[in-house]
Design an enzyme around this catalytic site. Structure first.
Site, PDB file in Angstrom:
ATOM      1  N   HIS A  90       0.847  -1.191   0.000  1.00 48.65           N
ATOM      2  CA  HIS A  90       0.000   0.000   0.000  1.00 48.65           C
ATOM      3  C   HIS A  90       0.886   1.245   0.000  1.00 48.65           C
ATOM      4  CE1 HIS A  90      -2.287  -3.323   1.724  1.00 48.65           C
ATOM      5  NE2 HIS A  90      -3.392  -2.705   1.340  1.00 48.65           N
ATOM      6  N   HIS A 136     -27.630 -17.126  24.510  1.00 51.79           N
ATOM      7  CA  HIS A 136     -26.570 -16.956  25.499  1.00 51.79           C
ATOM      8  C   HIS A 136     -25.852 -18.267  25.839  1.00 51.79           C
ATOM      9  CE1 HIS A 136     -28.447 -13.091  25.903  1.00 51.79           C
ATOM     10  NE2 HIS A 136     -27.753 -12.734  26.974  1.00 51.79           N
ATOM     11  N   GLU A 157     -17.355  -5.315  24.583  1.00 51.49           N
ATOM     12  CA  GLU A 157     -16.507  -6.513  24.644  1.00 51.49           C
ATOM     13  C   GLU A 157     -15.290  -6.410  23.718  1.00 51.49           C
ATOM     14  OE1 GLU A 157     -20.679  -7.850  25.706  1.00 51.49           O
ATOM     15  OE2 GLU A 157     -19.776  -6.640  24.106  1.00 51.49           O
ATOM     16  N   HIS A 192      -4.234   3.153  -3.471  1.00 56.47           N
ATOM     17  CA  HIS A 192      -4.349   2.639  -2.102  1.00 56.47           C
ATOM     18  C   HIS A 192      -3.567   1.340  -1.898  1.00 56.47           C
ATOM     19  CE1 HIS A 192      -6.161   1.347   1.714  1.00 56.47           C
ATOM     20  NE2 HIS A 192      -6.285   0.167   1.151  1.00 56.47           N
TER      21      HIS A 192
END
Length: 696
Positions: free
Chosen positions: A36, A483, A421, A272
């Site tokens: 890049h 869960h 999280e 890029h």
């Protein structure tokens, strides 16, 4: 102390230096035929200011404790960081290394890797991770400063600088982490945002039109802007100095750049992620006044400018060492503790503080036992720092020996991550990367998937990070299948360099922590029960290090059961109720078992005996150890934990019935044809840490 200013600044030399960075970036990517070039060329002026005017670092002492921390969050632009490290004199990146960019096992891999290149703080590439790691680095600095600094001695006094791009701004993990950074008022975190309006697909107008500045103001950050970061060095430097003056909040500097500056494709997504091509490289070099026939060329005056940082760095380290020596005389205990922590050593005799349990002790959920062990260790290990993603009462991770880490109480060791999280995992990695800290982070096992990119990078980077994952099975109960974890245990087990522990009782919980704390380059995941479990006859702390061991032994057994976690006690009860002679093996950590000698593995999993695995999780992986597996083949169900386990056959009675049926049918046929499993034959499976160790 900040790095001393250059005595004879030269605008012409600055211009030539920035052009050198840009032409080197073009050459590095072109020779690799991969990479890049655009972002390195666009951020060249930002990098020049950082490496010559701003950052406190020592190229010959990359592990120096007093250095500023730098994170290249847009890791695909790593050619820029390698170039800056080479120019400023890091031994880890020679000109030969630049020419080996993206080659197998080179010191210049395709994205920054913490252990492949000395001087890289964190492994980046998955966008958003680096800036989130940087939040952990900044927390680490402020916590250690509050813990050890005095009015006279500023042992911990560095800034954390980040380069990032539009991709990082779009990733959710960065949003989580930056929100928390604003709440915590991390005034020594400074982010330079390469605002070039280009992503792989094209202009950011295709998908990303929000006002990033207003968003960060809402997070509680100071927002500054440099309108021409392609070459306005004074504005770049002035913005950074303003950022350093704001001590109550982090700062983001929107640096307007042109991707691929100087290329014929500048300002487009075409520059890029692909080499410029020979024709474009010729015109780039000619545009910047370089000989188009010279490759990897660094003018002598440019190299001299950057290499002056070697002596400046050595001087700063010498001054710091003298300060630390004076600190050590006045505060010998604190100094000794700092040295021990940064050497990665644990306190003398720490193992004796691990709790032990007897079968007569009350049945207790392993999440609660984890809380007991964690607190026993935290009381004698100040390096243990961490928290939960808004599940402290459920995860049982509150520290009795310390208060919360907050803006006004940075000496606290308990972090309130909120419902974040993914950021939690990445921040924990940053804490470990800073040095002197062992992070722990906690949530429900199911939600490890929300943070798994950070778990994976912990393994790849060699972070000693303890992931405390509670509510590990159907036993979670009424919360139901959303869960109740099924596939997560095997996801972790299949990840290289992660130890997955599922302890069956208190001694195994202590043993799991013991092994986790003894690691140097390996993270650990502890899967812990919500429901109470009995303390088992025959369990011992030291046996966890074996990975698996026989907890109920019969001479010449007719069958061997292998189980983990809560299922071990079920299997012991089922085995005792069967007419056949049945031994039971507890396997708290399969990876550790794979590392044992063949003779030991054969003693635990004997030849010519049917072996059945029992686990309330997916079955993949078990047929390496067993001929049959009683496992989950679907998602769970909402209901009381005991009812859910009964529904899927995970009770002692139903396990006994299932085993009897199998022995009389498929098991009988298997015995006719001979019984063997892979674990009885495979050589010792060493943890492959080639990505960490090959440069030692």
């Amino acid at each position: 102390h900040p790095p001393p200013p250059r005595s004879m600044p030269s605008t012409a030399l600055d211009t030539k230096s920035i052009a050198t960075i840009r032409t080197l970036a073009a050459d590095v990517v072109q020779k690799a035929n991969s990479g890049h070039p655009g972002a390195p060329m666009g951020m060249a002026a930002m990098a020049h200011v950082m490496w010559t005017e701003i950052m406190k670092y020592s190229p010959k002492n990359p592990d120096w404790m007093g250095k500023d921390r730098f994170v290249l969050s847009n890791g695909h632009s790593c050619a820029l960081q390698y170039i800056m490290m080479h120019l400023s004199g890091y031994d880890s990146v020679t000109m030969g290394d630049l020419q080996q960019f993206r080659k197998c096992r080179s010191r210049t891999p395709g994205h920054p890797e913490r252990h492949a290149t000395k001087g890289i703080e964190v492994s980046t590439g998955p966008l958003g991770q680096g800036i989130s790691n940087a939040v952990g680095l900044a927390i680490g600095e402020s916590h250690l400063a509050a813990t050890y600094n005095t009015e006279e001695f500023k042992i911990f006094d560095n800034y954390t600088y980040v380069f990032c791009g539009d991709g990082c701004m779009q990733e959710g993990v960065a949003s989580e982490a930056c929100s928390l950074a604003g709440h915590l008022g991390l005034g020594k975190l400074i982010v330079l945002y390469d605002d070039n309006n280009i992503t792989i697909d094209g202009s950011t107008h295709l998908s990303f039109t929000e006002d990033v500045g207003k968003r960060f103001e809402a997070y509680g950050w100071q927002v500054l802007e440099v309108k021409d970061a392609n070459g306005d060095l004074d504005s770049i430097k002035a913005a950074i100095q303003l950022a350093k003056q704001e001590t109550s909040k982090p700062t983001i500097i929107k640096c307007k750049t042109v991707i691929g500056y100087g290329s014929g494709k500048e300002g487009t997504h075409g520059v890029h992620g692909a080499p410029l091509g020979d024709t474009d490289i010729v015109q780039v070099k000619e545009k910047f006044g370089f000989d188009s026939k010279q490759f990897f060329h660094v003018p002598k005056d440019v190299l001299d400018l950057y290499r002056s940082k070697v002596d400046e760095g050595k001087k700063m380290v010498a001054e710091y060492d003298a300060m630390f020596a004076a600190y050590e005389k006045k505060h010998p205990e604190k100094a000794a503790e700092i040295k021990r922590r940064f050497a990665g050593k644990l306190p003398e005799g720490w193992e004796t503080k691990l709790p032990t349990y007897k079968p007569s002790d009350k049945a207790t959920a392993t999440r609660s036992l984890s809380g007991q062990v964690l607190n026993a260790m935290a009381a004698i290990m100040p390096e243990l720092i961490g928290g939960s993603a808004d599940l402290t009462p459920s995860n049982k991770t509150a520290l009795k020996c310390s208060g919360d880490y907050q803006k006004d109480t940075p000496a606290g060791r308990y972090l309130r991550f909120g419902v974040r999280e993914h950021a939690m995992g990445a921040i924990g990695n940053g804490l470990h990367a800073y040095g002197g800290m062992v992070p722990f982070t906690a949530t429900f096992l199911t939600f490890i998937e929300y943070m798994f990119p950070a778990v994976r990078l912990a393994a790849l980077s060699g972070h000693k990070h303890i992931f405390i994952m509670t509510h590990d099975s159907l036993g979670i109960g009424e919360d139901g299948p959303t869960h109740q974890p099924i596939e997560q245990v095997n996801l972790v087990r299949s990840t290289p360099n992660v130890l997955m522990f599922r302890p069956a009782d208190g001694n195994e919980v202590s043993g799991s922590y013991k092994v986790a704390l003894e690691q140097e380059f390996t993270p650990s995941v502890l899967a812990l029960s919500r429901q109470g479990l009995p303390h088992l006859e025959g369990s011992e702390i030291k046996k966890v290090a074996l990975g698996a061991y026989t907890i109920l032994e019969e001479k010449d057994p007719d069958m061997v059961l292998v189980a983990t976690g809560s299922e071990v006690s079920m299997c012991i009860e089922a085995a005792k109720a069967m007419k056949e002679k049945v031994s039971v093996v507890s396997m708290p950590c399969a990876k550790l078992f794979d590392e044992q000698p063949l003779e030991y593995r054969r003693s635990v999993l004997p030849f010519k005996v049917p072996i059945v695995a029992v686990e309330m999780a997916a079955s993949s992986g078990w047929y390496k150890y067993a001929h049959h597996a009683i496992t989950m083949k679907t998602f769970g169900v909402s209901g009381k934990g005991s009812d859910a386990m009964d529904y899927f056959g995970f009770t002692a009675t139903k396990i006994k019935d299932a085993l009897s049926t199998w022995l009389a049918t498929t098991g009988k046929e298997l015995q006719k044809h001979g019984l063997s499993v892979a674990a009885q034959f495979e050589p010792i499976c060493k943890r492959d840490l080639h990505y960490i160790e090959y440069l030692r």
